[in-house]
Motif scaffolding. Structure first.
Motif, PDB file in Angstrom:
ATOM      1  N   ASP A 180      32.242 -53.232  14.257  1.00  0.00           N
ATOM      2  CA  ASP A 180      33.332 -54.134  14.639  1.00  0.00           C
ATOM      3  C   ASP A 180      34.682 -53.580  14.183  1.00  0.00           C
ATOM      4  O   ASP A 180      34.738 -52.821  13.217  1.00  0.00           O
ATOM      5  CB  ASP A 180      33.083 -55.498  13.965  1.00  0.00           C
ATOM      6  CG  ASP A 180      33.701 -56.647  14.731  1.00  0.00           C
ATOM      7  OD1 ASP A 180      34.425 -56.413  15.710  1.00  0.00           O
ATOM      8  OD2 ASP A 180      33.443 -57.800  14.331  1.00  0.00           O
ATOM      9  N   ASP A 181      35.735 -53.996  14.881  1.00  0.00           N
ATOM     10  CA  ASP A 181      37.106 -53.608  14.517  1.00  0.00           C
ATOM     11  C   ASP A 181      37.210 -52.094  14.362  1.00  0.00           C
ATOM     12  O   ASP A 181      37.919 -51.594  13.480  1.00  0.00           O
ATOM     13  CB  ASP A 181      37.551 -54.296  13.210  1.00  0.00           C
ATOM     14  CG  ASP A 181      37.433 -55.805  13.271  1.00  0.00           C
ATOM     15  OD1 ASP A 181      37.356 -56.356  14.383  1.00  0.00           O
ATOM     16  OD2 ASP A 181      37.409 -56.437  12.201  1.00  0.00           O
ATOM     17  N   GLU A 237      38.265 -54.777  22.659  1.00  0.00           N
ATOM     18  CA  GLU A 237      38.458 -56.162  22.207  1.00  0.00           C
ATOM     19  C   GLU A 237      39.891 -56.635  22.447  1.00  0.00           C
ATOM     20  O   GLU A 237      40.832 -55.839  22.385  1.00  0.00           O
ATOM     21  CB  GLU A 237      38.254 -56.264  20.692  1.00  0.00           C
ATOM     22  CG  GLU A 237      36.885 -55.995  20.181  1.00  0.00           C
ATOM     23  CD  GLU A 237      36.806 -56.397  18.701  1.00  0.00           C
ATOM     24  OE1 GLU A 237      35.973 -57.249  18.396  1.00  0.00           O
ATOM     25  OE2 GLU A 237      37.571 -55.873  17.871  1.00  0.00           O
TER      26      GLU A 237
HETATM   27 CA    CA Z   1      36.460 -57.404  16.175  1.00  0.00          CA
END
Ligand code: CA
Ligand code: C2E
Ligand code: CA
Ligand code: CA
Length: 280
Positions: A180-181, A237
């Motif tokens: 993530d990220d 995202e």
């Molecule tokens: Ca994220």
């Protein structure tokens, strides 16, 4: 009071709470909130291009506090991580999300998304039996392991140890691993050498300015090349506009998530997205 459609939701922030001098109470309230079912899970579409099909959904937790209103996970997840309640809350989120996708599959068949992606905190991942917890949630819901992805951050796996053991165990079950990220941590690329990963979630910060020629666009393109070179899927995202979606498509991205396609809601619409890239 009943919420009117379109009425802005009052968002509680840590700053608000600190002013009121009640930060400590939040931790205790999480206990009560679990017991009195104030949490719920919402789902945000991850759209596949060019078809516009909802290929997956990300599960995101919401806290409907009786007095504070909607409390942001950015405010209470760190508190739950510190007091350890994230373990119990996280397991509930995992079970809820697995049951939900199993339900959609039964109800909608082919029109259901292929996968649900669940955020897992460092503290959960570091527990010795995390993979067994996941296996139990899958067995209980009847959801195949291949329909589940866990989203972990770079910091959660940075130190190796039990967290990385857990990822290998999850992989062995057939669960997908998403970082993530991606791109915002200190060792993003280095981690790809040591940690089992299937999906890179390219952070919103690289998406925000992707319509302008500049550093963000160069980095967004490079991150896509890394993912495809390593045989990983890349999800962009925080896509908020059609122009961003088009720019990302041109860079090679085929999985997009963001308000442009849909906000996280209890009951997402899985019909083909009308907002398909025009591939100019
Ligand atoms: Ca994220
Ligand atoms: P995240 O995992 O990076 O989740 C994406 C966040 O970006 C979500 O915020 C989502 O609502 C928001 N978002 C999605 N598309 C857009 C967009 O186009 N524009 C903008 N401005 N924002 C967008 P949310 O739901 O408030 O969650 C914030 C963070 O809280 C998450 O970031 C995650 O780190 C954490 N979190 C949320 N749910 C859970 C959970 O169930 N478990 C754990 N451990 N953490 C969670
Ligand atoms: Ca996430
Ligand atoms: Ca984030």
């Amino acid at each position: 009071a009943a919420k009117q459609t379109g009425e802005p939701v009052r968002r509680w922030t840590p700053a608000l709470d600190e002013r009121a001098g009640e930060f400590v109470s939040l931790g205790a309230e999480i206990r009560t909130a679990i017991d009195s079912e104030q949490f719920r899970v919402v789902y945000q579409p991850i759209v596949e291009l060019p078809s516009g099909r909802v290929a997956a959904v990300e599960a995101l937790v919401r806290w409907e506090h009786p007095a504070r209103g909607l409390v942001s996970p950015a405010a209470f997840i760190p508190v739950a991580e510190r007091n350890g309640l994230i373990v119990e809350l996280g397991e509930w989120i995992l079970r809820t999300a697995c049951h939900r996708l199993a339900g959609w599959r039964a109800e909608l068949g082919d029109r259901a998304p292929d996968k649900v992606s669940v955020n897992v905190s460092a503290r959960q991942l570091a527990r010795p039996h995390f993979a067994a917890t996941v296996a139990a949630a899958l067995a209980d819901s009847g959801l195949p392991a291949s329909c589940l992805a866990v989203e972990v951050t770079e910091t959660a796996v940075f130190e190796g140890g039990q967290a990385v053991v857990a990822l290998h165990e999850l992989r062995a079950l057939g669960v997908r691993i998403a970082l993530d990220d991606f791109g915002t941590g200190h060792s993003s690329l280095g981690l790809l050498q040591t940690v089992p990963v299937d999906i890179l979630k390219v952070d919103k910060s690289f998406v925000d300015n992707v319509t302008e020629a500049g550093r963000h666009t160069v980095i967004a393109e490079a991150l896509h090349q890394v993912s495809s070179g390593l045989g990983l899927a890349a999800v962009a995202e925080g896509v908020e506009t059609a122009a961003q979606a088009e720019a990302l498509y041109r860079l090679g991205y085929r999985l997009l998530q963001g308000y442009h396609y849909g906000r996280p809601v209890a009951d997402p619409d899985f019909a083909l997205s009308a907002a398909i890239v025009t591939t100019a």
